[in-house]
Motif scaffolding. Structure first.
Motif, PDB file in Angstrom:
ATOM      1  N   GLU A 194       9.948  -9.035   0.754  1.00  0.00           N
ATOM      2  CA  GLU A 194       8.740  -9.321  -0.017  1.00  0.00           C
ATOM      3  C   GLU A 194       7.595  -8.410   0.413  1.00  0.00           C
ATOM      4  O   GLU A 194       6.802  -7.942  -0.420  1.00  0.00           O
ATOM      5  N   ALA A 195       7.498  -8.169   1.719  1.00  0.00           N
ATOM      6  CA  ALA A 195       6.406  -7.355   2.250  1.00  0.00           C
ATOM      7  C   ALA A 195       6.454  -5.936   1.691  1.00  0.00           C
ATOM      8  O   ALA A 195       5.409  -5.339   1.402  1.00  0.00           O
ATOM      9  N   LEU A 196       7.649  -5.402   1.517  1.00  0.00           N
ATOM     10  CA  LEU A 196       7.773  -4.058   0.933  1.00  0.00           C
ATOM     11  C   LEU A 196       7.216  -4.024  -0.488  1.00  0.00           C
ATOM     12  O   LEU A 196       6.523  -3.076  -0.879  1.00  0.00           O
ATOM     13  N   ALA A 197       7.505  -5.075  -1.249  1.00  0.00           N
ATOM     14  CA  ALA A 197       7.006  -5.138  -2.623  1.00  0.00           C
ATOM     15  C   ALA A 197       5.478  -5.235  -2.649  1.00  0.00           C
ATOM     16  O   ALA A 197       4.819  -4.619  -3.493  1.00  0.00           O
ATOM     17  N   VAL A 198       4.911  -6.015  -1.714  1.00  0.00           N
ATOM     18  CA  VAL A 198       3.449  -6.136  -1.637  1.00  0.00           C
ATOM     19  C   VAL A 198       2.830  -4.792  -1.288  1.00  0.00           C
ATOM     20  O   VAL A 198       1.831  -4.368  -1.886  1.00  0.00           O
ATOM     21  N   LEU A 199       3.408  -4.116  -0.308  1.00  0.00           N
ATOM     22  CA  LEU A 199       2.909  -2.813   0.114  1.00  0.00           C
ATOM     23  C   LEU A 199       2.961  -1.810  -1.035  1.00  0.00           C
ATOM     24  O   LEU A 199       2.053  -0.996  -1.229  1.00  0.00           O
ATOM     25  N   GLU A 200       4.027  -1.897  -1.805  1.00  0.00           N
ATOM     26  CA  GLU A 200       4.200  -1.012  -2.967  1.00  0.00           C
ATOM     27  C   GLU A 200       3.073  -1.189  -3.978  1.00  0.00           C
ATOM     28  O   GLU A 200       2.634  -0.232  -4.613  1.00  0.00           O
ATOM     29  N   GLY A 201       2.568  -2.417  -4.121  1.00  0.00           N
ATOM     30  CA  GLY A 201       1.573  -2.700  -5.132  1.00  0.00           C
ATOM     31  C   GLY A 201       0.136  -2.492  -4.702  1.00  0.00           C
ATOM     32  O   GLY A 201      -0.779  -2.625  -5.531  1.00  0.00           O
ATOM     33  N   LEU A 202      -0.101  -2.184  -3.436  1.00  0.00           N
ATOM     34  CA  LEU A 202      -1.479  -2.015  -2.960  1.00  0.00           C
ATOM     35  C   LEU A 202      -1.981  -0.590  -3.193  1.00  0.00           C
ATOM     36  O   LEU A 202      -1.224   0.375  -3.049  1.00  0.00           O
ATOM     37  N   PRO A 203      -3.265  -0.446  -3.526  1.00  0.00           N
ATOM     38  CA  PRO A 203      -3.819   0.900  -3.734  1.00  0.00           C
ATOM     39  C   PRO A 203      -4.224   1.549  -2.417  1.00  0.00           C
ATOM     40  O   PRO A 203      -4.810   0.906  -1.551  1.00  0.00           O
ATOM     41  N   PHE A 204      -3.902   2.818  -2.269  1.00  0.00           N
ATOM     42  CA  PHE A 204      -4.308   3.584  -1.092  1.00  0.00           C
ATOM     43  C   PHE A 204      -4.811   4.945  -1.527  1.00  0.00           C
ATOM     44  O   PHE A 204      -4.383   5.486  -2.559  1.00  0.00           O
ATOM     45  N   ASP A 205      -5.715   5.503  -0.735  1.00  0.00           N
ATOM     46  CA  ASP A 205      -6.148   6.883  -0.941  1.00  0.00           C
ATOM     47  C   ASP A 205      -5.449   7.729   0.115  1.00  0.00           C
ATOM     48  O   ASP A 205      -5.871   7.797   1.262  1.00  0.00           O
ATOM     49  N   HIS A 206      -4.343   8.379  -0.283  1.00  0.00           N
ATOM     50  CA  HIS A 206      -3.529   9.132   0.674  1.00  0.00           C
ATOM     51  C   HIS A 206      -4.128  10.480   1.038  1.00  0.00           C
ATOM     52  O   HIS A 206      -3.632  11.133   1.965  1.00  0.00           O
ATOM     53  N   SER A 207      -5.200  10.861   0.341  1.00  0.00           N
ATOM     54  CA  SER A 207      -5.820  12.142   0.663  1.00  0.00           C
ATOM     55  C   SER A 207      -6.498  12.118   2.032  1.00  0.00           C
ATOM     56  O   SER A 207      -6.776  13.169   2.613  1.00  0.00           O
ATOM     57  N   VAL A 208      -6.784  10.924   2.553  1.00  0.00           N
ATOM     58  CA  VAL A 208      -7.429  10.820   3.862  1.00  0.00           C
ATOM     59  C   VAL A 208      -6.445  10.287   4.908  1.00  0.00           C
ATOM     60  O   VAL A 208      -6.851   9.865   5.988  1.00  0.00           O
TER      61      VAL A 208
END
Length: 536
Positions: free
Chosen positions: A433-447
């Protein structure tokens, strides 16, 4: 709208209110009684000129660090329970008591000057008076999506209160018996509430104050006594004098059942005086000022099922009572929800601190998420805060999943590695379940940096699970040890160190797989974001 409504003005509710006030959160505290303190009750005794405790009396610094630290922080004066001298044993109703040497009978217990109500008064002093509402009985609580709605009965009038979150700092059995939840809590949680005995709920206590110095000390007695014969009114007796030993009081716990206490109610004062004279002789013949508190008659303490008390101190701290209900909007508090110090004042304060930290973490998360136009580090921090909150909310449900899997295995005839399979299955499910939650969260990978194929966000995702496996393991051990269903399976009832080590190795493998998959999820999101940016 209020941030929090606290229901219950005992030690847990007041300690939480004090903590929230210090953090600047808006809250209100509602108490069903016309006084604060809950099971803490200190009353004035005119004969001795001091307050005596009809509820909790002691705390133990050697094993109760939370209350010990709080007493020091609040600047309260404490002193050791008086134990020097001989104790008495009254084994036969028609014979004299026997003398026993019982050094340190109370194992280093300490008392507060002015009684335990001094603690309640000090906590109350840190709570705004306008936030406290007395004589308000909670009748119903409902989940309204983005807030909770609580219905109180106050002096015959109905009052509805709304808040972002609610904390029920009450004995779980009272909640299960009297409170209407909408929607209803799940069956496992309801059962956990009913299975948590309210400590001391069926007990009664007598305190007697005397003018002058304690006569029993002059005779070389500690004031400690035990009456074990069938006609004994008080089973355990103790010295309740002041710190200097200049003001005399003695107390005792009733041996009579709630039914007998009611039947002998009219003659109880005479029976108590008679027993004290039988124990300590002529100096107490004049009697003293009596105070009796029967907690079994307290509707805001004792549930119906509590009238049959446990034979020993219960195993408290069921993880299901420490979970967040209704997506983090509802928490259960009180001494019976704590794993450390369960049932005691220590447990009430431990529960208050647990909930305070969760509420402050939620507030911090909400503040970060609500920031408009959040980018870069701020966005990533907010998303990780949401992930941590999700993980925290899954602690108790994961334990519930373990119990369901265990019961399924038992009902289907499994006889080996039942605990191992159930615990591993529960952990694998929550990690998936945690992987699915992580997948759905927004991140700014440029930083976000990537070093040797690992995203810098990965350790943060792992850290969200700090203490998770150990807490689950502690719950498993506690549950198995008290489970009647596992009593015929010694290896499961009390798992050996080798068995637990094998189980933890399996979970370590599942954790390693999760860590690799989580890192890959973050790397894939990074690539997707880069491709989306180039296509603009």
């Amino acid at each position: 709208m209020l941030d929090v409504v606290i229901v219950g003005g005992g030690a847990c509710g007041l300690a939480l209110a004090r903590g929230l006030a210090g953090a600047g959160m808006s809250f209100a505290l509602y108490e069903a009684r016309p006084r604060l303190g809950g099971r803490v009750l200190s009353v004035e005794d005119q004969s001795s000129g001091m307050r005596v405790d009809l509820g909790p009396t002691w705390f133990w610094p050697d094993t109760q660090p939370t209350i010990t630290a709080l007493v020091k922080e609040l600047g309260l004066a404490d002193f050791p329970q008086y134990d020097p001298g001989t104790a008495l044993l009254l084994a036969f109703g028609d014979k004299k008591p026997e003398t026993r040497m019982t050094p340190n009978l109370h194992s280093g217990a300490r008392r507060l000057e002015g009684g335990m109500a001094s603690l309640i008064e000090a906590l109350t002093a840190a709570v705004p008076a306008e936030a406290i509402h007395l004589s308000s009985v909670l009748r119903a609580i409902a989940d309204r999506g983005d807030h909770v709605e609580l219905t109180f009965e106050t002096e015959g009038e109905t009052e509805t209160v709304t808040a972002k979150r609610a904390v029920l700092a009450l004995p779980p059995r009272l909640l299960a018996e009297h409170l209407a939840f909408q929607p209803e809590l799940d069956a496992l949680s309801r059962n956990a509430m009913r299975s948590a005995p309210t400590w001391m709920a069926a007990q009664a206590k007598a305190m007697v104050g005397f003018p002058g110095a304690p006569a029993w000390r002059a005779e070389g007695h500690s004031g400690n006594a035990f009456a074990t014969h069938e006609q004994a009114v008080l089973g355990e007796i103790f010295d309740a004098c002041d710190a200097a030993g200049e003001r005399a009081a003695i107390g005792g716990f009733f041996a009579f059942s709630p039914e007998l206490r009611e039947a002998f109610g009219g003659g109880m004062a005479m029976l108590i005086d008679s027993q004290f004279v039988q124990l300590f002789g002529k100096p107490l013949e004049a009697g003293g000022e009596q105070h009796i508190q029967d907690w079994a008659r307290e509707p805001f303490t004792c549930a119906t099922i509590d009238l049959t008390p446990p034979s020993e101190h219960p195993d408290y701290g069921d993880p299901l009572l420490r979970q967040a209900f209704w997506d983090g909007k509802l928490y259960l508090g009180g001494a019976e929800t704590a794993r450390e110090g369960g049932g005691y004042l220590e447990g009430a304060l431990v529960a208050a601190e647990r909930i305070r930290l969760r509420l402050l973490d939620q507030k911090e998360t909400s503040t970060m998420i609500s920031g408009e136009g959040a980018t870069g580090e701020a966005l990533n921090e907010a998303s990780m805060a949401r992930f941590r909150e999700w993980v925290n909310a899954k602690r108790a449900p994961t334990f519930a999943s373990y119990r369901q899997r265990l019961n399924f295995g038992l009902s289907n005839g499994q006889k080996e590695q039942i605990t191992q399979r159930a615990m591993l299955g529960a952990m694998e499910a929550v990690l998936k379940e945690a992987l699915a939650v992580l997948e759905g969260l927004p991140f700014d990978h440029s930083v976000v940096s990537v070093d040797k194929g690992r995203s810098d966000l990965t350790p943060l995702a792992q850290k969200a699970f700090d203490g998770f496996i150990q807490e689950l393991l502690d719950g498993v051990i506690d549950y198995n040890r008290t489970s009647c269903a596992l009593s015929n399976f010694p290896e499961e009832h009390k798992p050996s160190k080798d068995y637990l080590q094998v189980t933890l190795l399996d979970i370590a493998a599942a954790w390693k797989e999760f860590s690799l998959d989580a890192n890959q999820v973050l790397l894939d999101k990074r690539v997707a974001d880069q491709q989306a940016t180039r296509s603009l």
